[in-house]
Design a protein around this motif. Sequence first.
Motif, PDB file in Angstrom:
ATOM      1  N   ALA A  26      79.817 -20.826  55.068  1.00  0.00           N
ATOM      2  CA  ALA A  26      80.024 -19.494  55.642  1.00  0.00           C
ATOM      3  C   ALA A  26      80.595 -18.543  54.601  1.00  0.00           C
ATOM      4  O   ALA A  26      80.194 -17.376  54.518  1.00  0.00           O
ATOM      5  N   GLU A  27      81.524 -19.040  53.804  1.00  0.00           N
ATOM      6  CA  GLU A  27      82.119 -18.217  52.744  1.00  0.00           C
ATOM      7  C   GLU A  27      81.068 -17.833  51.701  1.00  0.00           C
ATOM      8  O   GLU A  27      80.999 -16.678  51.281  1.00  0.00           O
ATOM      9  N   LYS A  28      80.242 -18.791  51.304  1.00  0.00           N
ATOM     10  CA  LYS A  28      79.185 -18.507  50.331  1.00  0.00           C
ATOM     11  C   LYS A  28      78.158 -17.534  50.900  1.00  0.00           C
ATOM     12  O   LYS A  28      77.703 -16.625  50.211  1.00  0.00           O
ATOM     13  N   ARG A  29      77.798 -17.727  52.158  1.00  0.00           N
ATOM     14  CA  ARG A  29      76.839 -16.825  52.805  1.00  0.00           C
ATOM     15  C   ARG A  29      77.380 -15.401  52.840  1.00  0.00           C
ATOM     16  O   ARG A  29      76.661 -14.440  52.571  1.00  0.00           O
ATOM     17  N   ALA A  30      78.663 -15.236  53.160  1.00  0.00           N
ATOM     18  CA  ALA A  30      79.276 -13.908  53.203  1.00  0.00           C
ATOM     19  C   ALA A  30      79.275 -13.268  51.817  1.00  0.00           C
ATOM     20  O   ALA A  30      78.995 -12.073  51.677  1.00  0.00           O
ATOM     21  N   MET A  31      79.587 -14.063  50.788  1.00  0.00           N
ATOM     22  CA  MET A  31      79.603 -13.542  49.421  1.00  0.00           C
ATOM     23  C   MET A  31      78.209 -13.097  49.002  1.00  0.00           C
ATOM     24  O   MET A  31      78.030 -12.025  48.419  1.00  0.00           O
ATOM     25  N   LEU A  32      77.198 -13.911  49.320  1.00  0.00           N
ATOM     26  CA  LEU A  32      75.824 -13.561  48.964  1.00  0.00           C
ATOM     27  C   LEU A  32      75.346 -12.342  49.735  1.00  0.00           C
ATOM     28  O   LEU A  32      74.628 -11.495  49.197  1.00  0.00           O
ATOM     29  N   LYS A  33      75.756 -12.223  50.996  1.00  0.00           N
ATOM     30  CA  LYS A  33      75.383 -11.059  51.792  1.00  0.00           C
ATOM     31  C   LYS A  33      75.982  -9.795  51.201  1.00  0.00           C
ATOM     32  O   LYS A  33      75.303  -8.767  51.092  1.00  0.00           O
ATOM     33  N   GLN A  34      77.251  -9.865  50.784  1.00  0.00           N
ATOM     34  CA  GLN A  34      77.895  -8.707  50.153  1.00  0.00           C
ATOM     35  C   GLN A  34      77.181  -8.324  48.865  1.00  0.00           C
ATOM     36  O   GLN A  34      76.962  -7.143  48.598  1.00  0.00           O
ATOM     37  N   ALA A  35      76.821  -9.305  48.068  1.00  0.00           N
ATOM     38  CA  ALA A  35      76.111  -9.031  46.815  1.00  0.00           C
ATOM     39  C   ALA A  35      74.764  -8.378  47.092  1.00  0.00           C
ATOM     40  O   ALA A  35      74.377  -7.412  46.419  1.00  0.00           O
ATOM     41  N   ILE A  39      73.489  -4.548  46.071  1.00  0.00           N
ATOM     42  CA  ILE A  39      72.246  -4.316  45.331  1.00  0.00           C
ATOM     43  C   ILE A  39      71.358  -3.336  46.092  1.00  0.00           C
ATOM     44  O   ILE A  39      70.774  -2.423  45.512  1.00  0.00           O
ATOM     45  N   LEU A  40      71.260  -3.508  47.406  1.00  0.00           N
ATOM     46  CA  LEU A  40      70.420  -2.622  48.211  1.00  0.00           C
ATOM     47  C   LEU A  40      70.983  -1.207  48.283  1.00  0.00           C
ATOM     48  O   LEU A  40      70.231  -0.243  48.411  1.00  0.00           O
ATOM     49  N   ASP A  41      72.303  -1.065  48.200  1.00  0.00           N
ATOM     50  CA  ASP A  41      72.924   0.255  48.255  1.00  0.00           C
ATOM     51  C   ASP A  41      72.645   1.076  46.997  1.00  0.00           C
ATOM     52  O   ASP A  41      72.643   2.293  47.047  1.00  0.00           O
ATOM     53  N   ASP A  42      72.440   0.431  45.888  1.00  0.00           N
ATOM     54  CA  ASP A  42      72.163   1.123  44.632  1.00  0.00           C
ATOM     55  C   ASP A  42      70.661   1.350  44.525  1.00  0.00           C
ATOM     56  O   ASP A  42      69.923   0.531  44.009  1.00  0.00           O
ATOM     57  N   SER A  73      71.499 -11.344  38.950  1.00  0.00           N
ATOM     58  CA  SER A  73      72.274 -10.763  40.049  1.00  0.00           C
ATOM     59  C   SER A  73      73.766 -10.927  39.805  1.00  0.00           C
ATOM     60  O   SER A  73      74.551 -10.024  40.109  1.00  0.00           O
ATOM     61  N   LEU A  74      74.157 -12.064  39.254  1.00  0.00           N
ATOM     62  CA  LEU A  74      75.569 -12.275  38.937  1.00  0.00           C
ATOM     63  C   LEU A  74      76.026 -11.273  37.882  1.00  0.00           C
ATOM     64  O   LEU A  74      77.081 -10.649  38.025  1.00  0.00           O
ATOM     65  N   ILE A  75      75.228 -11.082  36.831  1.00  0.00           N
ATOM     66  CA  ILE A  75      75.588 -10.126  35.784  1.00  0.00           C
ATOM     67  C   ILE A  75      75.681  -8.722  36.380  1.00  0.00           C
ATOM     68  O   ILE A  75      76.619  -7.966  36.086  1.00  0.00           O
ATOM     69  N   ASP A  76      74.721  -8.364  37.233  1.00  0.00           N
ATOM     70  CA  ASP A  76      74.735  -7.054  37.881  1.00  0.00           C
ATOM     71  C   ASP A  76      75.999  -6.884  38.717  1.00  0.00           C
ATOM     72  O   ASP A  76      76.641  -5.826  38.681  1.00  0.00           O
ATOM     73  N   THR A  77      76.376  -7.920  39.449  1.00  0.00           N
ATOM     74  CA  THR A  77      77.582  -7.864  40.277  1.00  0.00           C
ATOM     75  C   THR A  77      78.827  -7.692  39.416  1.00  0.00           C
ATOM     76  O   THR A  77      79.708  -6.883  39.732  1.00  0.00           O
TER      77      THR A  77
END
Length: 85
Positions: A26-35, A39-42, A73-77
Amino acid sequence: MLETDEERAEYEFNEADGWVSTGDIAEKRAMLKQAALRILDDTARQQISISISEHDLARLKTKAAERGMPYESLIDTILHEYAKG
Protein backbone atom coordinates in the motif's frame (compact mmCIF):
# COMPACT_ATOMS: atom_id res chain seq x y z
CA MET A 1 15.77 -28.97 -18.55
CA LEU A 2 17.86 -26.84 -16.15
CA GLU A 3 21.33 -26.43 -17.53
CA THR A 4 23.28 -24.55 -14.87
CA ASP A 5 23.60 -24.65 -11.10
CA GLU A 6 22.24 -21.09 -11.05
CA GLU A 7 19.09 -22.12 -12.92
CA ARG A 8 18.60 -25.08 -10.58
CA ALA A 9 19.08 -22.88 -7.50
CA GLU A 10 16.58 -20.33 -8.79
CA TYR A 11 14.05 -23.06 -9.59
CA GLU A 12 14.45 -24.61 -6.12
CA PHE A 13 14.15 -21.18 -4.49
CA ASN A 14 10.93 -20.42 -6.36
CA GLU A 15 9.42 -23.84 -5.71
CA ALA A 16 10.23 -23.63 -1.99
CA ASP A 17 8.25 -20.37 -1.67
CA GLY A 18 11.50 -18.55 -1.05
CA TRP A 19 10.05 -15.20 -2.04
CA VAL A 20 10.58 -12.51 0.55
CA SER A 21 8.21 -9.62 1.07
CA THR A 22 9.62 -6.27 -0.07
CA GLY A 23 7.47 -4.30 2.31
CA ASP A 24 4.10 -2.63 2.51
CA ILE A 25 2.48 -2.75 -0.95
CA ALA A 26 0.00 0.00 0.00
CA GLU A 27 2.86 2.36 0.82
CA LYS A 28 4.61 1.60 -2.47
CA ARG A 29 1.36 1.99 -4.42
CA ALA A 30 0.76 5.41 -2.81
CA MET A 31 4.31 6.52 -3.63
CA LEU A 32 3.97 5.40 -7.25
CA LYS A 33 0.58 7.09 -7.54
CA GLN A 34 2.06 10.37 -6.27
CA ALA A 35 4.93 10.10 -8.74
CA ALA A 36 2.51 9.43 -11.61
CA LEU A 37 0.31 12.36 -10.64
CA ARG A 38 3.35 14.68 -10.50
CA ILE A 39 4.36 13.54 -13.95
CA LEU A 40 0.83 14.04 -15.31
CA ASP A 41 0.59 17.50 -13.72
CA ASP A 42 3.64 18.72 -15.64
CA THR A 43 2.17 19.08 -19.11
CA ALA A 44 4.90 21.20 -20.70
CA ARG A 45 8.01 19.05 -20.83
CA GLN A 46 11.35 19.46 -22.51
CA GLN A 47 13.69 16.61 -23.28
CA ILE A 48 17.33 17.11 -22.28
CA SER A 49 20.55 15.11 -22.35
CA ILE A 50 22.93 14.81 -19.42
CA SER A 51 26.17 12.99 -18.77
CA ILE A 52 26.28 10.91 -15.62
CA SER A 53 28.86 8.50 -14.30
CA GLU A 54 28.19 4.83 -14.99
CA HIS A 55 28.44 4.13 -11.27
CA ASP A 56 25.81 6.73 -10.35
CA LEU A 57 23.51 5.57 -13.15
CA ALA A 58 23.81 1.96 -11.99
CA ARG A 59 22.91 3.01 -8.44
CA LEU A 60 19.92 5.02 -9.69
CA LYS A 61 18.73 2.06 -11.75
CA THR A 62 18.98 -0.18 -8.68
CA LYS A 63 17.03 2.27 -6.52
CA ALA A 64 14.38 2.63 -9.24
CA ALA A 65 14.05 -1.15 -9.53
CA GLU A 66 13.58 -1.38 -5.75
CA ARG A 67 10.72 1.10 -6.10
CA GLY A 68 9.27 -0.68 -9.14
CA MET A 69 9.64 2.27 -11.46
CA PRO A 70 11.72 3.21 -14.52
CA TYR A 71 14.98 4.92 -13.66
CA GLU A 72 14.05 7.90 -15.84
CA SER A 73 10.97 8.48 -13.68
CA LEU A 74 13.08 8.30 -10.54
CA ILE A 75 15.53 10.87 -11.93
CA ASP A 76 12.60 13.10 -12.95
CA THR A 77 11.13 12.81 -9.45
CA ILE A 78 14.47 13.66 -7.82
CA LEU A 79 14.93 16.71 -10.06
CA HIS A 80 11.33 17.81 -9.51
CA GLU A 81 11.66 17.61 -5.72
CA TYR A 82 14.99 19.48 -5.80
CA ALA A 83 13.64 22.23 -8.08
CA LYS A 84 10.50 22.55 -5.95
CA GLY A 85 12.80 23.29 -3.07
